[in-house]
Design a protein around this motif. Structure first.
Motif, PDB file in Angstrom:
ATOM      1  N   UNK A 109      -6.624  -8.604  11.221  1.00 38.74           N
ATOM      2  CA  UNK A 109      -5.801  -8.827  10.026  1.00 38.74           C
ATOM      3  C   UNK A 109      -5.457  -7.512   9.340  1.00 38.74           C
ATOM      4  N   UNK A 110      -6.446  -6.632   9.209  1.00 39.68           N
ATOM      5  CA  UNK A 110      -6.208  -5.341   8.559  1.00 39.68           C
ATOM      6  C   UNK A 110      -5.194  -4.524   9.362  1.00 39.68           C
ATOM      7  N   UNK A 111      -5.319  -4.524  10.685  1.00 32.17           N
ATOM      8  CA  UNK A 111      -4.378  -3.793  11.522  1.00 32.17           C
ATOM      9  C   UNK A 111      -2.967  -4.352  11.391  1.00 32.17           C
ATOM     10  N   UNK A 112      -2.853  -5.683  11.301  1.00 29.95           N
ATOM     11  CA  UNK A 112      -1.540  -6.304  11.116  1.00 29.95           C
ATOM     12  C   UNK A 112      -0.952  -5.909   9.763  1.00 29.95           C
ATOM     13  N   UNK A 113      -1.790  -5.929   8.722  1.00 36.93           N
ATOM     14  CA  UNK A 113      -1.332  -5.524   7.388  1.00 36.93           C
ATOM     15  C   UNK A 113      -0.858  -4.074   7.399  1.00 36.93           C
ATOM     16  N   UNK A 114      -1.592  -3.204   8.086  1.00 37.72           N
ATOM     17  CA  UNK A 114      -1.201  -1.800   8.182  1.00 37.72           C
ATOM     18  C   UNK A 114       0.149  -1.669   8.891  1.00 37.72           C
ATOM     19  N   UNK A 115       0.341  -2.441   9.945  1.00 40.98           N
ATOM     20  CA  UNK A 115       1.608  -2.383  10.687  1.00 40.98           C
ATOM     21  C   UNK A 115       2.764  -2.851   9.823  1.00 40.98           C
ATOM     22  N   UNK A 116       2.524  -3.886   9.022  1.00 43.56           N
ATOM     23  CA  UNK A 116       3.585  -4.391   8.130  1.00 43.56           C
ATOM     24  C   UNK A 116       3.923  -3.362   7.054  1.00 43.56           C
ATOM     25  N   UNK A 117       2.897  -2.714   6.516  1.00 41.19           N
ATOM     26  CA  UNK A 117       3.129  -1.700   5.482  1.00 41.19           C
ATOM     27  C   UNK A 117       3.920  -0.533   6.067  1.00 41.19           C
ATOM     28  N   UNK A 118       3.656  -0.194   7.326  1.00 46.68           N
ATOM     29  CA  UNK A 118       4.336   0.935   7.958  1.00 46.68           C
ATOM     30  C   UNK A 118       5.826   0.675   8.118  1.00 46.68           C
ATOM     31  N   UNK A 119       6.224  -0.603   8.138  1.00 50.81           N
ATOM     32  CA  UNK A 119       7.650  -0.949   8.300  1.00 50.81           C
ATOM     33  C   UNK A 119       8.420  -0.804   7.002  1.00 50.81           C
ATOM     34  N   UNK A 120       7.703  -0.792   5.873  1.00 46.66           N
ATOM     35  CA  UNK A 120       8.368  -0.745   4.557  1.00 46.66           C
ATOM     36  C   UNK A 120       8.936   0.633   4.259  1.00 46.66           C
TER      37      UNK A 120
END
Length: 218
Positions: A207-218
């Motif tokens: 979950x944390x890795x997915x959240x990090x990936x989503x933040x990187x797209x912003x």
């Protein structure tokens, strides 16, 4: 001064025999680029648990993360296994979710790790801290790392402790209040409890890795 059961040289009773294949704790693949010490318990864990993608962890029932793969040594509740690092629950925790993070290769002290390993350790100290907080609901924690016998390190393999600290109002804090500074009674991790918590932390890491990936797209 914090110590792990591994640091203290404690050896809990081994798990019951298993029909799972058991790699020898003293036999290592000499063709591997990873250096191991056959007498080191952390190297045994590193050798037994092969790397997997932490963003898509094995199911709790998977043999690849079975606690019994380290039989006849204490059960290992693996949380992370990458090409460079391994992380697992402390077998005699100071608090729920107390874990150890170490390089896969045998590195006695922090100054022995490679630059790539150091970068990966720094990355996953943060990720594991967030994941343990998610899995346990405990919002405060210690990060501890000892180097050398005078600094309470007995197992000569670099490792970080991440130690959640429940609030005093949390019922889980009752058994651990006396160990706030690494002293007092410590109970062996229950196998069923450890397996369940390890699965929850592996899922939280994803979950944390997915959240990090989503933040990187912003």
């Amino acid at each position: 001064m914090f110590t792990s059961p591994h640091d203290m040289g404690e050896q809990p009773k081994p798990p019951s025999p298993s029909t799972l294949p058991v790699p020898s704790p003293t036999t290592f693949d000499t063709s591997s680029p990873i250096s191991h010490d056959a007498s080191c318990p952390f190297c045994t864990i590193s050798k037994v648990y092969l790397p997997y993608d932490p963003s898509s962890p094995p199911a709790p029932s998977s043999k690849s993360v079975s606690p019994e793969l380290t039989f006849p040594n204490p059960s290992t509740f693996i949380l992370l296994s990458t090409p460079l690092l391994t992380a697992f629950l402390d077998i005699m925790p100071l608090s729920p979710g107390h874990l150890l993070l170490c390089p896969r290769a045998h590195r006695p002290k922090l100054t022995d790790v490679t630059p790539d390993e150091a970068a990966e350790l720094g990355k996953y100290v943060r990720i594991l801290s967030a994941a343990v907080s998610k899995a346990t609901g405990i919002q405060d924690w210690n990060v501890v790392q000892n180097n050398g016998a005078a600094a309470a390190q007995v197992v000569p393999h670099c490792h970080f402790h991440i130690i959640p600290r429940p609030e005093l109002r949390d019922k889980r804090a009752e058994r651990f209040t006396s160990t706030m500074f690494g002293r007092g009674q410590r109970d062996e991790l229950d196998d069923e409890e450890g397996e369940k918590l390890a699965g929850e932390i592996r899922a939280a890491i994803a979950e944390v890795l997915l959240e990090d990936a989503e933040k990187a797209k912003l």
